[in-house]
Design a protein around this motif. Structure first.
Motif, PDB file in Angstrom:
ATOM      1  N   GLU A   1      -3.842  -3.318 -12.231  1.00 44.94           N
ATOM      2  CA  GLU A   1      -5.207  -3.127 -12.740  1.00 44.94           C
ATOM      3  C   GLU A   1      -6.210  -3.918 -11.911  1.00 44.94           C
ATOM      4  O   GLU A   1      -7.297  -3.433 -11.601  1.00 44.94           O
ATOM      5  N   PHE A   2      -5.847  -5.129 -11.537  1.00 39.54           N
ATOM      6  CA  PHE A   2      -6.772  -5.971 -10.771  1.00 39.54           C
ATOM      7  C   PHE A   2      -6.910  -5.467  -9.335  1.00 39.54           C
ATOM      8  O   PHE A   2      -8.019  -5.337  -8.810  1.00 39.54           O
ATOM      9  N   TYR A   3      -5.785  -5.179  -8.665  1.00 34.87           N
ATOM     10  CA  TYR A   3      -5.840  -4.653  -7.300  1.00 34.87           C
ATOM     11  C   TYR A   3      -6.681  -3.382  -7.239  1.00 34.87           C
ATOM     12  O   TYR A   3      -7.436  -3.159  -6.280  1.00 34.87           O
ATOM     13  N   SER A   4      -6.544  -2.533  -8.247  1.00 38.08           N
ATOM     14  CA  SER A   4      -7.209  -1.228  -8.210  1.00 38.08           C
ATOM     15  C   SER A   4      -8.726  -1.326  -8.311  1.00 38.08           C
ATOM     16  O   SER A   4      -9.434  -0.376  -7.989  1.00 38.08           O
ATOM     17  N   LYS A   5      -9.242  -2.474  -8.744  1.00 40.52           N
ATOM     18  CA  LYS A   5     -10.691  -2.655  -8.852  1.00 40.52           C
ATOM     19  C   LYS A   5     -11.354  -2.910  -7.500  1.00 40.52           C
ATOM     20  O   LYS A   5     -12.576  -2.839  -7.386  1.00 40.52           O
ATOM     21  N   PHE A   6     -10.542  -3.221  -6.487  1.00 39.74           N
ATOM     22  CA  PHE A   6     -11.094  -3.607  -5.185  1.00 39.74           C
ATOM     23  C   PHE A   6     -10.773  -2.537  -4.135  1.00 39.74           C
ATOM     24  O   PHE A   6      -9.608  -2.273  -3.846  1.00 39.74           O
ATOM     25  N   LYS A   7     -11.809  -1.953  -3.576  1.00 43.41           N
ATOM     26  CA  LYS A   7     -11.605  -0.944  -2.535  1.00 43.41           C
ATOM     27  C   LYS A   7     -11.005  -1.556  -1.275  1.00 43.41           C
ATOM     28  O   LYS A   7     -10.350  -0.884  -0.494  1.00 43.41           O
ATOM     29  N   ASN A   8     -11.267  -2.845  -1.063  1.00 43.32           N
ATOM     30  CA  ASN A   8     -10.766  -3.536   0.125  1.00 43.32           C
ATOM     31  C   ASN A   8      -9.594  -4.446  -0.214  1.00 43.32           C
ATOM     32  O   ASN A   8      -9.439  -5.523   0.361  1.00 43.32           O
ATOM     33  N   ALA A   9      -8.731  -4.036  -1.160  1.00 43.16           N
ATOM     34  CA  ALA A   9      -7.599  -4.881  -1.546  1.00 43.16           C
ATOM     35  C   ALA A   9      -6.595  -5.043  -0.412  1.00 43.16           C
ATOM     36  O   ALA A   9      -5.895  -6.046  -0.330  1.00 43.16           O
ATOM     37  N   ASN A  10      -6.514  -4.052   0.485  1.00 40.82           N
ATOM     38  CA  ASN A  10      -5.656  -4.140   1.681  1.00 40.82           C
ATOM     39  C   ASN A  10      -4.229  -4.551   1.337  1.00 40.82           C
ATOM     40  O   ASN A  10      -3.711  -5.558   1.826  1.00 40.82           O
ATOM     41  N   VAL A  11      -3.578  -3.769   0.490  1.00 35.00           N
ATOM     42  CA  VAL A  11      -2.240  -4.101   0.018  1.00 35.00           C
ATOM     43  C   VAL A  11      -1.186  -3.488   0.945  1.00 35.00           C
ATOM     44  O   VAL A  11      -1.184  -2.287   1.187  1.00 35.00           O
ATOM     45  N   VAL A  12      -0.280  -4.344   1.428  1.00 35.67           N
ATOM     46  CA  VAL A  12       0.864  -3.907   2.229  1.00 35.67           C
ATOM     47  C   VAL A  12       2.131  -4.156   1.424  1.00 35.67           C
ATOM     48  O   VAL A  12       2.358  -5.274   0.952  1.00 35.67           O
ATOM     49  N   THR A  13       2.939  -3.121   1.243  1.00 32.32           N
ATOM     50  CA  THR A  13       4.228  -3.278   0.584  1.00 32.32           C
ATOM     51  C   THR A  13       5.318  -3.398   1.646  1.00 32.32           C
ATOM     52  O   THR A  13       5.173  -2.893   2.756  1.00 32.32           O
ATOM     53  N   VAL A  14       6.426  -4.053   1.289  1.00 35.26           N
ATOM     54  CA  VAL A  14       7.539  -4.185   2.240  1.00 35.26           C
ATOM     55  C   VAL A  14       8.609  -3.130   1.988  1.00 35.26           C
ATOM     56  O   VAL A  14       9.627  -3.091   2.691  1.00 35.26           O
ATOM     57  N   SER A  15       8.369  -2.263   1.006  1.00 32.79           N
ATOM     58  CA  SER A  15       9.201  -1.076   0.798  1.00 32.79           C
ATOM     59  C   SER A  15       8.374  -0.066   0.025  1.00 32.79           C
ATOM     60  O   SER A  15       7.403  -0.427  -0.659  1.00 32.79           O
ATOM     61  N   ASN A  16       8.733   1.196   0.108  1.00 33.85           N
ATOM     62  CA  ASN A  16       8.037   2.222  -0.659  1.00 33.85           C
ATOM     63  C   ASN A  16       8.352   2.110  -2.144  1.00 33.85           C
ATOM     64  O   ASN A  16       7.537   2.465  -2.992  1.00 33.85           O
TER      65      ASN A  16
END
Length: 353
Positions: free
Chosen positions: A141-156
Motif C-alpha cells: 500500500e505504501f509503495y503504491s502511493k509513490f510513482k518514483n518508488a523504483n522497486v527492484v525485486t530479486v525474483s519474480n
C-alpha cells in the motif's frame, strides 16, 4: 561513446559488516555491487555499520554492527535491535539530505527501505529500493502511493499477490564464480546450510537423510529457540547426522558446498531468492528443494537439481542425485547468476534513472 562515471551511494543494512563473516546474503550482494561499480570507474560511497572493508568511500553510521552488539546490555531489551535499525536509517537520511549534491543515484538495500520513499521529495535523486525479503500488504500500500518508488525485486515470485506496486525490474542475485571451484567427484555426504529455524526447515532435511540412509552435515548460525533444542538437537547423532555450527570461514564453506553430493533446501517460507543455492550450483553441487518462493526460477528441475514437495519425494531425489550432470549446474550459474550479469543490469538502471 564512453559512458560517464556516476556518483553512486549504496545503503547497506546495519546487521553485519561488508563483506560479511559467516551469514549475510544481502551483505554479500552489497559487497559485489560496490566492487563491480568501482571496477567500472564509478565513484561509490557506502553507508554502513562497523568496520566495512571495500574499495568504496565508507561512511560509518554506527561504530558497531547490530550483530556486534549481541552480548551488549542493550539486548536486555528485546526490541532494541529494531530501534537500532531505525536510528541507523534515520541517520542515513540525514546524511543523504546534507550530501545530496554528491550523488547521481542511491541504491537502497535496507530491510525497511520503504521508509526512504518520502525522502525522495527532499533529495530529488532516484532511490532504487532493492527488496531482499518477502513483501506484505501494508508495504504494498505504501509503495503504491509513490510513482518514483523504483522497486527492484530479486525474483519474480516476490511480486505475486502484490500487483499495485510499479516495479522497475527483477534482477537476480549474482556471485563471483571464480571463488567457487567445480567439483565433479564429490565426497559421500549431503549438506544443509542455513539458519537453524523452522522457516529453513532443517528437520525435513534430517528426516530425508535418515530415510535414505545417507550422511548429512548441517551447518549454519542463527539458532532459533526453542525450535533447535527441541526439534533438531535430539536428531543429531554425530555420525550419520552431524551439526558443525555456523561456518564463518568462506573457504571452509566453499569446501563444504563443493564436496557435497547435493544441498538439501526444504524451505517452508517464500524464499525471495536463495543465495546458497547458486553458490552450491557454482561448485557443481545440485540442489534438492521444496518449490517455495523463487526456487523454480533458480533451479531447473531434473537438470540442476530436483524440486520436490515433501520428505518422501526428497528421499527419492537423494537416490537419483547421480543423474544430475554437475557441469550443467556450474553452467547455469555462469550464464544466469554471475556478478557481471547482476552489475550490468544495475548499471543500466543507474544510467536510466
Amino acid at each position: 561513446m564512453e559512458k560517464k562515471s556516476l556518483k553512486i551511494a549504496i545503503i547497506a543494512p546495519p546487521f553485519t559488516t561488508i563483506p560479511p563473516k559467516g551469514h549475510g546474503g544481502t551483505e554479500r550482494i552489497v559487497y559485489e555491487m560496490v566492487e563491480g561499480f568501482k571496477k567500472r570507474g564509478h565513484q561509490v560511497t557506502l553507508f554502513g555499520a562497523g568496520k566495512c572493508k571495500t574499495s568504496a568511500k565508507f561512511i560509518q553510521i554506527f561504530k558497531k554492527t547490530i550483530e556486534e552488539r549481541k552480548n551488549n546490555i542493550d539486548f536486555i531489551e528485546s526490541f532494541r535491535p529494531y530501534r537500532l535499525e531505525t536510528a541507523y536509517l534515520s541517520k542515513i537520511m540525514e546524511e543523504l539530505i546534507k550530501k545530496r549534491q554528491n550523488f547521481d543515484v542511491i541504491f537502497n538495500h535496507s530491510k525497511n527501505n520503504y521508509l526512504f520513499l518520502p525522502l525522495s521529495h527532499f533529495v530529488k535523486l532516484p532511490i532504487i529500493n532493492i527488496l531482499h525479503l518477502p513483501l506484505f500488504k501494508e508495504a504494498e500500500e505504501f509503495y503504491s502511493k509513490f510513482k518514483n518508488a523504483n522497486v527492484v525485486t530479486v525474483s519474480n515470485n516476490q511480486r505475486k499477490g502484490f500487483p499495485k506496486i510499479r516495479y522497475l525490474a527483477t534482477i537476480y542475485n549474482g556471485i563471483n564464480t571464480k571463488k567457487f571451484q567445480l567439483t565433479e567427484k564429490p565426497k559421500n555426504y549431503f549438506l544443509f546450510l542455513g539458519a537453524m529455524g523452522p522457516h529453513k526447515n532443517p528437520k525435513d532435511a534430517i528426516m530425508a537423510a535418515k530415510k535414505a540412509g545417507v550422511k548429512l552435515i548441517l551447518a549454519g548460525g542463527k539458532i532459533r529457540g526453542p525450535y533447535f533444542p527441541e526439534e533438531i538437537f535430539p536428531l543429531i547423532d554425530g555420525e550419520k547426522i552431524r551439526y558443525i555450527g555456523e561456518v564463518r570461514n568462506e573457504n571452509i564453506k566453499i569446501n563444504l558446498l563443493r564436496n557435497a553430493k547435493a544441498l538439501l533446501f526444504p524451505i517452508k517460507w517464500p524464499e525471495p531468492f536463495g543465495l546458497v543455492i547458486i553458490e552450491a550450483m557454482a561448485c557443481g553441487t545440485p540442489v534438492i528443494a521444496y518449490a517455495n518462493g523463487a526456487i523454480p526460477e533458480v533451479i531447473e528441475n531434473k537438470k540442476t537439481g530436483f524440486i520436490v514437495k515433501n520428505v518422501s519425494e526428497m528421499v527419492e531425489a537423494i537416490k537419483r542425485i547421480d543423474e544430475i550432470d554437475r557441469r550443467k549446474c556450474r553452467e547455469k550459474v555462469e550464464k544466469n547468476f554471475s556478478v557481471k550479469k547482476m552489475v550490468d543490469e544495475y548499471e543500466k538502471i543507474a544510467f536510466n534513472s
